[in-house]
Design a protein around this motif. Sequence first.
Motif, PDB file in Angstrom:
ATOM      1  N   ARG A   1       4.089   6.937 -13.630  1.00 13.56           N
ATOM      2  CA  ARG A   1       5.205   7.876 -13.715  1.00 13.56           C
ATOM      3  C   ARG A   1       4.707   9.239 -14.208  1.00 13.56           C
ATOM      4  NH1 ARG A   1       9.883   8.159 -12.235  1.00 13.56           N
ATOM      5  NH2 ARG A   1      11.430   9.395 -13.325  1.00 13.56           N
TER       6      ARG A   1
ATOM      7  N   GLY B   1       0.787  -1.241   0.000  1.00 14.08           N
ATOM      8  CA  GLY B   1       0.000   0.000   0.000  1.00 14.08           C
ATOM      9  C   GLY B   1       0.804   1.268   0.000  1.00 14.08           C
ATOM     10  N   ASP B   2       2.033   1.221   0.551  1.00 17.40           N
ATOM     11  CA  ASP B   2       2.791   2.474   0.547  1.00 17.40           C
ATOM     12  C   ASP B   2       3.552   2.664  -0.760  1.00 17.40           C
ATOM     13  OD1 ASP B   2       4.395   0.380   1.137  1.00 17.40           O
ATOM     14  OD2 ASP B   2       5.414   1.299   2.844  1.00 17.40           O
ATOM     15  N   ARG B   3       3.438   1.727  -1.670  1.00 16.48           N
ATOM     16  CA  ARG B   3       3.989   1.908  -3.024  1.00 16.48           C
ATOM     17  C   ARG B   3       2.847   1.705  -4.020  1.00 16.48           C
ATOM     18  NH1 ARG B   3       8.523  -2.325  -2.056  1.00 16.48           N
ATOM     19  NH2 ARG B   3       6.911  -2.863  -0.558  1.00 16.48           N
TER      20      ARG B   3
ATOM     21  N   ALA C   1      -9.623   0.934  -3.545  1.00 16.28           N
ATOM     22  CA  ALA C   1      -8.361   0.644  -2.835  1.00 16.28           C
ATOM     23  C   ALA C   1      -7.210   1.356  -3.535  1.00 16.28           C
ATOM     24  CB  ALA C   1      -8.122  -0.858  -2.789  1.00 16.28           C
TER      25      ALA C   1
ATOM     26  N   ALA D   1      -7.493   4.993  -2.818  1.00 18.85           N
ATOM     27  CA  ALA D   1      -7.132   5.269  -1.416  1.00 18.85           C
ATOM     28  C   ALA D   1      -5.618   5.345  -1.220  1.00 18.85           C
ATOM     29  CB  ALA D   1      -7.722   4.193  -0.503  1.00 18.85           C
ATOM     30  N   VAL D   2      -4.840   4.640  -2.056  1.00 22.49           N
ATOM     31  CA  VAL D   2      -3.379   4.732  -1.903  1.00 22.49           C
ATOM     32  C   VAL D   2      -2.778   5.794  -2.825  1.00 22.49           C
ATOM     33  CG1 VAL D   2      -3.133   2.355  -1.095  1.00 22.49           C
ATOM     34  CG2 VAL D   2      -2.872   2.842  -3.527  1.00 22.49           C
TER      35      VAL D   2
ATOM     36  N   ARG E   1       1.559  10.491 -14.168  1.00 20.04           N
ATOM     37  CA  ARG E   1       0.537  11.163 -13.348  1.00 20.04           C
ATOM     38  C   ARG E   1       0.895  11.214 -11.872  1.00 20.04           C
ATOM     39  NH1 ARG E   1      -2.899  13.169 -17.440  1.00 20.04           N
ATOM     40  NH2 ARG E   1      -2.168  11.925 -19.164  1.00 20.04           N
ATOM     41  N   GLY E   2       1.821  10.366 -11.423  1.00 18.38           N
ATOM     42  CA  GLY E   2       2.172  10.339 -10.008  1.00 18.38           C
ATOM     43  C   GLY E   2       0.998   9.884  -9.159  1.00 18.38           C
ATOM     44  N   VAL E   3       0.963  10.387  -7.919  1.00 19.00           N
ATOM     45  CA  VAL E   3      -0.149  10.025  -7.038  1.00 19.00           C
ATOM     46  C   VAL E   3      -0.951  11.281  -6.719  1.00 19.00           C
ATOM     47  CG1 VAL E   3       1.002   8.060  -5.979  1.00 19.00           C
ATOM     48  CG2 VAL E   3       1.256  10.320  -4.960  1.00 19.00           C
ATOM     49  N   GLU E   4      -2.159  11.071  -6.269  1.00 21.95           N
ATOM     50  CA  GLU E   4      -2.960  12.215  -5.825  1.00 21.95           C
ATOM     51  C   GLU E   4      -3.736  11.843  -4.563  1.00 21.95           C
ATOM     52  OE1 GLU E   4      -5.430  12.850  -9.389  1.00 21.95           O
ATOM     53  OE2 GLU E   4      -7.141  12.234  -8.166  1.00 21.95           O
ATOM     54  N   HIS E   5      -3.884  12.828  -3.698  1.00 17.63           N
ATOM     55  CA  HIS E   5      -4.675  12.639  -2.477  1.00 17.63           C
ATOM     56  C   HIS E   5      -5.662  13.780  -2.401  1.00 17.63           C
ATOM     57  CE1 HIS E   5      -2.296   9.380  -0.818  1.00 17.63           C
ATOM     58  NE2 HIS E   5      -1.250  10.003  -1.303  1.00 17.63           N
ATOM     59  N   THR E   6      -6.885  13.450  -2.038  1.00 16.00           N
ATOM     60  CA  THR E   6      -7.890  14.504  -1.980  1.00 16.00           C
ATOM     61  C   THR E   6      -8.430  14.648  -0.563  1.00 16.00           C
ATOM     62  OG1 THR E   6      -9.597  12.912  -2.551  1.00 16.00           O
ATOM     63  CG2 THR E   6      -8.665  14.176  -4.360  1.00 16.00           C
ATOM     64  N   TRP E   7      -8.749  15.879  -0.220  1.00 10.45           N
ATOM     65  CA  TRP E   7      -9.514  16.134   1.001  1.00 10.45           C
ATOM     66  C   TRP E   7     -10.962  16.161   0.525  1.00 10.45           C
ATOM     67  CZ3 TRP E   7      -8.210  20.324   5.200  1.00 10.45           C
ATOM     68  CH2 TRP E   7      -9.236  20.334   6.167  1.00 10.45           C
TER      69      TRP E   7
END
Lengths: 192, 428
Positions: free
Chosen positions: B200, B95-97, B132, B135-136, B202-208
């Motif tokens: 590579r 999950g952390d990758r 899932a 979420a990561v 788009r990378g990652v994204e996190h939303t509030w």
Amino acid sequence: MKALGAAADPDTDDLDLAVRLLAATPTHEGRDPALLRRWAEAADAFGAALEPGPCRARIVERDDGLEELLLARYTSRPATVEICTDTVDRAETLIDELGWRSWYPVGSVRAAALAHESAHEHFHHKETRTALKEAIGHSALRLGRFRVLAHVAGAEEIAAHAYARTVCGLGRSPLLLTAALAAVVGAPGREN
Amino acid sequence: MGVVILLVMAAGVAAMLTRKLPTAFALVILAVVIAFVAGAPLTGKNSVVDTVLQEGAPALAATMIAIVLGSWLGKLLEETGVAATLVRKIVEFGGDRPVVVALGVLAVSALVGTVTGSAPAAMLAGLIGIPAMIAVGIPKVTAAGTILMGIAVGIPFELPLWQFFSTALELPVPTVRGFMVKLFPFALVAAVLYVFVESRRRGVEHTWSLKSVQDKPRSPNRRQRLGDAPWYALLTPAVPLILALGFELAIIPSMLAGVLYALVTTTRPREMNKRLLRTLYGGFEVAAPPIALFIAIGILLAAVKLPGAVDALEPLVKAASPQNAVLFVGVFTLLVPLCLYRGPLNVFGLGAGIAGVLISTGIYPAAVVLGMATSYNQVFGVADPTSTQTVWAAQYAGVSPQQVMVRTLPYVWAVALGGLCVTAASYL
């Protein structure tokens, strides 16, 4: 002012809200609530203790947050924090409507959004992610003394909210404000 | 006469594209009209009633049985928590990758894709897999595309599909299997590339998100009450594949073995009967749309194989079909978009009729048509914004099917090119 749902009841404990976030995160369906509470507690404590640092990501503003039910977004390529100004403005108004100003000072929503997303930037570093896994202590695999620590989906989000609460000196978790916003703008037939 | 048949086909495509008629109904009407235009009598030998409708409807019966068994196995995987447990374990380990999680979900989707197809496959892998991944931190379009690309990796080993191509193109199963094995590496490489390149880029994204603490109804379903599936039950999707591919067992017994394995590894003896019946009936529900389509395809194939239709279409199709290998690859690669939006090269639509024409007129050997149809199927199965799995995966991830199409099309187009190259090199 429309009535808030039970989800945004100010009497709800911040930790209960964190547990609710975990419970709603995929892969935790059916997990023991006591276990989720323990994880939420650990993640919250971890986020609150994170070393404060400047937000190095580019900051851009957008005005479609209410439509997308977003307050902010962090993207890593390129490292950018998007602040949804319409949601931030609505949150500030809502704080006044609910009489929650003592918990969320003027301008604190934007500051919390920036802090929250910069916490996610922290979690890009392997050491921080590993430290969070160690703090939670959930095992994915255990063979005698050998143990693989598990990633707990949603824990980073709780830690980011705790970080924002601490760094911005908020009286309550941003999760309470999130629940209140969701109650007034998120449900079908509500104001948006 | 041939021109009239082609015009009728074009009208059928228009009716499907504009959604005036559901595909299955359009194909049956098309078949009946083609049969009349080709001069078929109402009853008797090579007729509309006795040949096209009566013999055509059950022509793909073996495929329909395989579809029912695949759907049954899919329901068992869902009810026993096998698919969900696989995704949960992947998130816990990697999950952390996010790339690792995406690759893991891709593998689960591929396994699921070998068992069942279409929207049920996407749902089986995506119901937990998509949220899932999100979420990561995996972006939504990438998450939806990962499920679809994963299913496409499994498509070459989807046993009901082997049965379909074997029956529809009148080829022995080993020939179909042989080509699918050659197609698989292209699908696999494209899918893994998709995950790496898109992660590579788009990378990652996190939303509030305002939805993060909304109360969800917490009435645990059957699987949640039962908990995770045991580790040995997680091998279920591989069982039919190992039997059919490794031991060359026939398709239907292989799938039945998968059903039995899922049952004995997850269910107490006293609950077996109930679970078997419940999931079988649930499987029929899932299998209903593809079965309707396969009845219609059988009818259409019977119509285009009528002697009158073959005689009328042969000169026209022959003139438009390249025989040179390089030209073959070039032309049919350029025509790839015609399998999108229920286009004329969609093998689960008019494409089946065109495949029938190409074989019955003797323009291409059946193996060449197999290569074309399966190559196009790799595109349609992922990028077609009207296919049920693409619509479901995109909407469930919260993006539009068109966004998923734009992101995945270059990869599956390359798979089609690979498949067509292998076809030209092997059979032309």
